[in-house]
Scaffold this motif. Structure first.
Motif, PDB file in Angstrom:
ATOM      1  N   GLN A  69       0.830  -1.197   0.000  1.00 54.70           N
ATOM      2  CA  GLN A  69       0.000   0.000   0.000  1.00 54.70           C
ATOM      3  C   GLN A  69       0.872   1.257   0.000  1.00 54.70           C
ATOM      4  N   ARG A  70       1.994   1.206   0.728  1.00 56.12           N
ATOM      5  CA  ARG A  70       2.888   2.369   0.792  1.00 56.12           C
ATOM      6  C   ARG A  70       3.641   2.607  -0.500  1.00 56.12           C
ATOM      7  N   LEU A  71       3.735   1.600  -1.379  1.00 59.79           N
ATOM      8  CA  LEU A  71       4.396   1.772  -2.675  1.00 59.79           C
ATOM      9  C   LEU A  71       3.395   1.880  -3.823  1.00 59.79           C
ATOM     10  N   SER A  72       2.114   2.004  -3.508  1.00 56.27           N
ATOM     11  CA  SER A  72       1.094   2.069  -4.553  1.00 56.27           C
ATOM     12  C   SER A  72       1.043   3.468  -5.173  1.00 56.27           C
ATOM     13  N   ASP A  73       0.283   3.589  -6.254  1.00 56.97           N
ATOM     14  CA  ASP A  73       0.140   4.873  -6.935  1.00 56.97           C
ATOM     15  C   ASP A  73      -0.623   5.888  -6.087  1.00 56.97           C
ATOM     16  N   ASP A  74      -1.536   5.407  -5.241  1.00 54.63           N
ATOM     17  CA  ASP A  74      -2.343   6.302  -4.421  1.00 54.63           C
ATOM     18  C   ASP A  74      -1.543   6.923  -3.275  1.00 54.63           C
ATOM     19  N   TYR A  75      -0.556   6.197  -2.771  1.00 52.91           N
ATOM     20  CA  TYR A  75       0.204   6.652  -1.614  1.00 52.91           C
ATOM     21  C   TYR A  75       1.639   6.174  -1.793  1.00 52.91           C
ATOM     22  N   LEU A  76       2.546   7.077  -2.050  1.00 56.17           N
ATOM     23  CA  LEU A  76       3.923   6.688  -2.301  1.00 56.17           C
ATOM     24  C   LEU A  76       4.810   7.169  -1.158  1.00 56.17           C
ATOM     25  N   ASP A  77       5.443   6.226  -0.482  1.00 53.51           N
ATOM     26  CA  ASP A  77       6.363   6.526   0.609  1.00 53.51           C
ATOM     27  C   ASP A  77       7.766   6.598   0.020  1.00 53.51           C
ATOM     28  N   ILE A  78       8.315   7.790  -0.051  1.00 53.19           N
ATOM     29  CA  ILE A  78       9.617   8.007  -0.691  1.00 53.19           C
ATOM     30  C   ILE A  78      10.734   7.284   0.059  1.00 53.19           C
ATOM     31  N   ASP A  79      10.669   7.262   1.385  1.00 55.78           N
ATOM     32  CA  ASP A  79      11.699   6.576   2.168  1.00 55.78           C
ATOM     33  C   ASP A  79      11.694   5.072   1.880  1.00 55.78           C
ATOM     34  N   LEU A  80      10.514   4.475   1.791  1.00 52.40           N
ATOM     35  CA  LEU A  80      10.418   3.045   1.487  1.00 52.40           C
ATOM     36  C   LEU A  80      10.884   2.771   0.064  1.00 52.40           C
ATOM     37  N   LEU A  81      10.540   3.653  -0.865  1.00 51.29           N
ATOM     38  CA  LEU A  81      10.997   3.503  -2.247  1.00 51.29           C
ATOM     39  C   LEU A  81      12.513   3.560  -2.316  1.00 51.29           C
ATOM     40  N   ASP A  82      13.105   4.489  -1.583  1.00 49.92           N
ATOM     41  CA  ASP A  82      14.564   4.602  -1.536  1.00 49.92           C
ATOM     42  C   ASP A  82      15.183   3.348  -0.929  1.00 49.92           C
ATOM     43  N   GLU A  83      14.599   2.850   0.139  1.00 49.25           N
ATOM     44  CA  GLU A  83      15.092   1.620   0.782  1.00 49.25           C
ATOM     45  C   GLU A  83      15.040   0.430  -0.182  1.00 49.25           C
ATOM     46  N   GLN A  84      13.934   0.305  -0.902  1.00 44.61           N
ATOM     47  CA  GLN A  84      13.794  -0.810  -1.847  1.00 44.61           C
ATOM     48  C   GLN A  84      14.787  -0.672  -3.005  1.00 44.61           C
ATOM     49  N   ALA A  85      14.963   0.521  -3.522  1.00 40.28           N
ATOM     50  CA  ALA A  85      15.909   0.724  -4.621  1.00 40.28           C
ATOM     51  C   ALA A  85      17.331   0.390  -4.181  1.00 40.28           C
TER      52      ALA A  85
END
Length: 100
Positions: A69-85
């Protein structure tokens, strides 16, 4: 002199032996059979282990749903995206030093 014997008859002995044998069999089956006391204890212990595993999997599923849900189009968590990348793709910023 006609004397009667105090010995039990053969039929009575067979009856007592059969009753003892059946009683022993049913007692054994009640304790150690497929549905006996020991099996019920094993089933209860196995149920506890399975409940613990179910709870662990439910927590893991909730965490995955939260991350999804935090990586979905409706709600994007930049910190989580950075962690995953960083973890999946191995990305680092230009101002960071990687020590392996």
């Amino acid at each position: 002199m006609n004397q009667t014997s105090n010995r039990p008859s053969l039929g009575a002995m067979v009856y007592v032996l059969m009753a003892f044998t059946l009683g022993s069999y049913f007692t054994f089956a009640a304790v150690q059979g497929d549905y006996g006391v020991f099996r019920q204890v094993e089933i209860a212990a196995e149920a506890e282990v399975l409940k613990a595993e179910r709870d662990r999997l439910a927590a893991e599923l909730a965490d995955m749903q939260n991350r999804t849900q935090r990586l979905s189009d409706d709600y994007l968590d930049i910190d989580l995206l950075d962690e995953q990348a960083r973890s999946v793709l191995g990305y680092v910023r230009a101002d960071e030093i990687v020590i392996q």
